[in-house]
Design an enzyme around this catalytic site. Structure first.
Site, short mmCIF file in Angstrom:
data_model
loop_
_atom_site.label_atom_id
_atom_site.label_comp_id
_atom_site.label_asym_id
_atom_site.label_seq_id
_atom_site.Cartn_x
_atom_site.Cartn_y
_atom_site.Cartn_z
N GLU A 31 38.36 60.56 41.29
CA GLU A 31 37.47 60.20 40.19
C GLU A 31 37.33 58.68 40.27
O GLU A 31 38.29 57.95 40.01
CB GLU A 31 38.07 60.68 38.86
CG GLU A 31 37.06 60.82 37.77
CD GLU A 31 37.12 59.66 36.83
OE1 GLU A 31 36.33 58.70 37.04
OE2 GLU A 31 37.95 59.68 35.91
N LYS B 232 52.21 58.49 39.85
CA LYS B 232 52.38 57.03 39.91
C LYS B 232 51.42 56.36 38.93
O LYS B 232 50.21 56.31 39.15
CB LYS B 232 52.12 56.47 41.32
CG LYS B 232 52.64 55.03 41.40
CD LYS B 232 52.02 54.20 42.49
CE LYS B 232 50.71 53.56 42.12
NZ LYS B 232 50.77 52.58 41.01
N GLU C 162 29.92 47.90 40.24
CA GLU C 162 30.65 48.17 39.00
C GLU C 162 31.34 46.88 38.54
O GLU C 162 32.14 46.30 39.27
CB GLU C 162 31.70 49.26 39.25
CG GLU C 162 32.53 49.57 38.04
CD GLU C 162 33.44 50.78 38.25
OE1 GLU C 162 34.26 50.77 39.17
OE2 GLU C 162 33.31 51.75 37.46
N CYS D 41 35.02 54.05 33.59
CA CYS D 41 34.30 54.39 34.82
C CYS D 41 32.89 54.84 34.49
O CYS D 41 31.99 54.71 35.31
CB CYS D 41 35.07 55.46 35.58
SG CYS D 41 35.68 56.76 34.52
P1 NAI Z 1 42.79 50.36 42.04
O1 NAI Z 1 41.90 51.44 42.55
O2 NAI Z 1 43.38 49.40 43.01
O3 NAI Z 1 44.02 51.01 41.23
C1 NAI Z 1 44.08 52.33 40.71
C2 NAI Z 1 45.41 52.97 41.09
O4 NAI Z 1 45.48 53.05 42.51
C3 NAI Z 1 46.66 52.19 40.65
O5 NAI Z 1 47.68 53.10 40.29
C4 NAI Z 1 47.05 51.46 41.91
O6 NAI Z 1 48.42 51.14 41.96
C5 NAI Z 1 46.69 52.48 42.98
N1 NAI Z 1 46.45 51.93 44.32
C6 NAI Z 1 45.95 50.71 44.65
N2 NAI Z 1 45.90 50.57 45.99
C7 NAI Z 1 46.40 51.70 46.52
C8 NAI Z 1 46.60 52.17 47.85
N3 NAI Z 1 46.32 51.41 48.92
N4 NAI Z 1 47.11 53.41 48.04
C9 NAI Z 1 47.40 54.20 46.98
N5 NAI Z 1 47.24 53.81 45.71
C10 NAI Z 1 46.73 52.59 45.47
O7 NAI Z 1 42.00 49.58 40.93
P2 NAI Z 1 42.26 48.08 40.42
O8 NAI Z 1 42.52 47.18 41.58
O9 NAI Z 1 43.26 48.10 39.36
O10 NAI Z 1 40.83 47.75 39.79
C11 NAI Z 1 39.77 47.34 40.63
C12 NAI Z 1 38.46 47.96 40.22
O11 NAI Z 1 38.56 49.37 40.35
C13 NAI Z 1 38.03 47.75 38.81
O12 NAI Z 1 37.39 46.53 38.63
C14 NAI Z 1 37.11 48.91 38.59
O13 NAI Z 1 35.85 48.61 39.11
C15 NAI Z 1 37.72 50.01 39.42
N6 NAI Z 1 38.53 50.94 38.61
C16 NAI Z 1 37.98 52.13 38.27
C17 NAI Z 1 38.67 52.99 37.45
C18 NAI Z 1 38.10 54.30 37.06
O14 NAI Z 1 38.44 54.80 35.99
N7 NAI Z 1 37.27 54.92 37.86
C19 NAI Z 1 39.99 52.66 36.90
C20 NAI Z 1 40.52 51.40 37.39
C21 NAI Z 1 39.78 50.58 38.19
#
Ligand code: NAI
Ligand code: MG
Length: 503
Positions: free
Chosen positions: A276, A201, A407, A310
Site C-alpha cells: 500500500e 516492524k 507525493e 497516502c
Molecule cells: P519509508 O517507505 O522509508 O518507511 C515506511 C516503512 O518502511 C518504515 O517502517 C521503514 O522503517 C521501512 N523501510 C524503509 N526502508 C526499508 C527497506 N529498505 N526495507 C524494508 N523496510 C524499509 O517511508 P519514509 O522514509 O518514512 O517516508 C518517505 C515518504 O514515503 C513520505 O514522504 C511519503 O511520501 C511516503 N510514505 C507513504 C506512506 C503511506 O501511507 N503510503 C507512509 C509513510 C511514508
C-alpha cells in the site's frame, strides 16, 4: 491534557519498569527482549525535536529469532490447533482491551507522531478497535466451495472436488508512521483472523503504540510467537524481514520507492507481497457542486493528519466558474487552522513527524515556488522549534512540476482550474499513482460516470477520507498491490487449496 511527550512517556516507562526509563524492549516469542546487538535508538517528540524514549534497535539476528518463533507458533504451537471461533474470540478480546485503554493509546499516538490527541481519540484508536472486531467476525467465515467437475479424459469417473482456504503462513509486516496504531491493526487483523503468525516492524519514528499493543496482545491471551514485534530501522530490521527466507508473505505500507525495494527483496524466494504505497489523489469540484460542503471537504481532504495521508486530496481540480471562490474558501480554512503541539486541546494540526519530513516538504515548497507556483495561503515553516509547516494552498502550477507530479506528504494542496469534465478526467488520471480520488457534484449521472472513469482504488463522491473496516482500500498503478480491509484483505493472507477425490 497538559503533559509533555517526555513526561508522559517517562511516566509510562517508569510505571511498568518501576524505575527510571530504560531502553524499551521488543516482543519476540512472548518475551520482552533487548536487541541481540545491544543497540538502541531514540524516538523524537516532533513538536520540539527532542528525544523522548529509547527503543531497542532490532536487526538481522533479532528478525531471525522472531521469524523462528513465528514459524514454530504457526506449525506446532497452540495457535495451530485453535478453532476459528477461538481465534475470533481472541481478536474480540484484543479489541475490548484496546477500547478500554483508548485514552492511553490516544495520548501515546499524539506524543509520538505529533497528531492532535482529539483526532487520535476519535479516529485512530476507534478505527483500530473496529477493524479488530470486523476481522474477528471473518475468522469463522473463511471457507471454500464445491465444484461439479467433468474431466474429459476420465469418462465415467466420479469426483468430489472442493477448495479450502488456508493461512499463507508466517507474515512479515512493515508499517509506516502516519497512523502507527491503525496501520498495525489493518495488518494484524486479517493475518490473525486467517490463522497466520506475524513479525511486525513498526516505523522507527513511531514505535510506541505498537509496543503497547504487544502487551495487550499478550493480555488477550494470544499464544507466544503468534505476534512478534521487532523495532528498528528500515534498512536494517525492515530489509532483513523483507528478504528473510522463512517468511511466506510480506505486507508493506510506505513509500513507493521502498515498495520497489521490498519487491526485489521478496523476489529472491518469490514470497507473496502486498503493498500500500503513495498517492497524488485528484479531488474534483464540478460546476454543479454544492460549494458549502465541497470547500470544507477539499480543505479537510488535504489538511487531515497534516497531509500525511497516502490518499490526501493533493491535486484540487476546480471548475473555472468556481475556481476563485474555492481557492479563497480553502485558503481561509487553511489560515484558520491552529497549528501547535498535539497534546494541547485547541490544536487543529500538529507538527510533521520528523525533521526528514520537514525538510522534504520544505524542499517541495521551494521547488514549487522556484518553478513559478504561488502560495495563496501558508508556504512556509511555522516557528523555529519542532517540525511545523503552515497549511498551504498553491496556485499557478503547470503539468510536469514536481509539486504536481510527486507525493508531498504534507499540508500542501495544488489548486488547478479546468473547464470540461473530459479534460479533468484525463488530467486526474495522468499520474503514476492511483490510490484515491474524489468528485463533488449534485448530478448523480456525472457522479457515476466520473467514479467509473477515475483510475483509483477508492473514489469518494461528495465526501472524503471515509474509511470503514468493511471497505477495501488500496491502489491502482504504482499505489500498490492488493487491498487492505474488507473481505478482500483475507485473500492476501490465504492460499486456496483445491482437493479432488475420486469416488
Ligand atoms: P519509508 O517507505 O522509508 O518507511 C515506511 C516503512 O518502511 C518504515 O517502517 C521503514 O522503517 C521501512 N523501510 C524503509 N526502508 C526499508 C527497506 N529498505 N526495507 C524494508 N523496510 C524499509 O517511508 P519514509 O522514509 O518514512 O517516508 C518517505 C515518504 O514515503 C513520505 O514522504 C511519503 O511520501 C511516503 N510514505 C507513504 C506512506 C503511506 O501511507 N503510503 C507512509 C509513510 C511514508
Ligand atoms: Mg525512508
Amino acid at each position: 491534557m497538559k503533559t509533555t511527550k517526555s513526561a508522559a512517556v517517562r511516566k509510562h516507562a517508569a510505571a511498568r519498569n518501576g524505575s527510571a526509563p530504560k531502553t524499551r524492549p521488543m516482543l519476540i516469542d512472548g518475551k520482552w527482549v533487548q536487541a541481540l546487538g545491544g543497540g538502541s535508538f531514540p524516538t523524537f517528540n516532533p513538536a520540539t525535536g527532542e528525544p523522548i524514549a529509547n527503543i531497542a534497535a532490532g536487526d538481522k539476528a533479532d528478525v531471525d529469532l522472531a521469524v523462528k518463533a513465528a514459524r514454530a507458533a504457526f506449525e506446532s504451537g497452540p495457535w495451530s490447533r485453535l478453532t476459528a471461533s477461538e481465534r475470533g474470540r481472541l481478536l474480540l478480546k484484543l479489541a475490548d482491551l484496546l477500547e478500554k485503554n483508548l485514552e492511553e493509546f490516544a495520548t501515546l499516538e499524539s506524543l509520538d507522531n505529533g497528531k492532535p490527541i482529539g483526532v487520535a481519540r476519535v479516529a485512530d484508536v476507534p478505527l483500530a478497535v473496529d477493524l479488530f472486531r470486523y476481522m474477528a467476525g471473518w475468522a469463522t467465515k473463511i471457507h471454500g466451495r464445491t465444484f461439479p467437475i467433468s474431466v474429459p479424459y476420465a469418462p465415467g469417473a466420479q469426483f468430489f472436488a472442493y477448495t479450502q482456504r488456508e493461512p499463507v503462513g508466517v507474515v512479515g509486516q512493515i508499517i509506516p508512521w502516519n497512523f502507527p496504531l491503525l496501520m498495525a491493526a489493518w495488518k494484524l487483523g486479517p493475518a490473525l483472523a486467517t490463522g497466520c503468525t506475524v513479525v511486525l516492524k513498526p516505523a522507527e519514528q513511531t514505535p510506541l503504540t505498537a509496543l503497547r499493543l504487544g502487551e495487550l496482545i499478550q493480555e488477550a491471551g494470544f499464544p507466544d510467537g503468534v505476534v512478534n514485534i521487532v523495532t528498528g530501522f528500515g534498512e536494517t530490521a525492515g530489509a532483513a524481514l523483507a528478504g528473510h527466507p522463512g517468511i511466506d508473505k510480506v505486507a508493506f505500507t510506505g513509500s513507493t520507492e521502498v515498495g520497489k525495494i521490498i519487491v526485489r527483496a521478496a523476489a529472491k524466494d518469490l514470497k507473496k507481497v502486498s503493498l500500500e504505497l503513495g498517492g497524488k489523489s485528484p479531488n474534483i469540484i464540478l460546476d454543479d457542486a454544492d460549494l458549502e460542503t465541497a470547500i470544507p471537504g477539499a480543505a479537510s481532504a488535504i489538511f487531515f493528519n497534516h497531509g500525511q495521508c497516502c490518499c490526501a486530496g493533493s491535486r484540487l481540480y476546480v471548475h473555472k466558474k468556481h475556481f476563485d471562490t474555492v481557492v479563497d474558501g480553502v485558503s481561509a480554512a487553511a489560515r484558520k487552522i491552529k497549528v501547535g503541539p498535539g497534546h494541547l486541546p485547541d490544536t487543529d494540526m500538529g507538527p510533521l513527524v520528523s525533521e526528514e519530513q520537514l525538510n522534504r516538504v520544505m524542499g517541495f515548497l521551494k521547488s514549487g515556488q522556484d518553478e513559478g507556483a504561488k502560495a495563496v495561503a501558508g508556504g512556509a515553516r511555522e516557528g523555529k522549534k519542532g517540525y511545523f509547516v503552515q497549511p498551504t494552498v498553491l496556485v499557478n502550477t503547470k503539468p510536469g512540476m514536481k509539486v504536481i507530479e510527486e507525493e508531498i506528504f504534507g499540508p500542501v494542496v495544488c489548486a488547478i482550474p479546468f473547464s470540461d469534465p473530459a479534460e479533468v478526467i484525463a488530467a486526474a488520471n495522468n499520474n503514476i499513482y492511483g490510490l484515491a480520488a474524489a468528485v463533488w457534484t449534485s448530478n448523480v449521472s456525472r457522479a457515476h460516470t466520473l467514479a467509473s472513469a477515475l483510475r483509483a482504488g477508492t473514489v469518494w463522491v461528495n465526501c472524503y477520507n471515509i474509511f470503514d473496516a468493511a471497505l477495501p482500500f488500496g491502489g491502482y498503478k504504482q499505489s500498490g498491490w492488493g487491498r487492505e480491509m474488507g473481505e478482500e484483505a483475507l485473500a492476501l493472507y490465504t492460499e486456496t487449496k483445491a482437493v479432488c477425490i475420486r469416488l
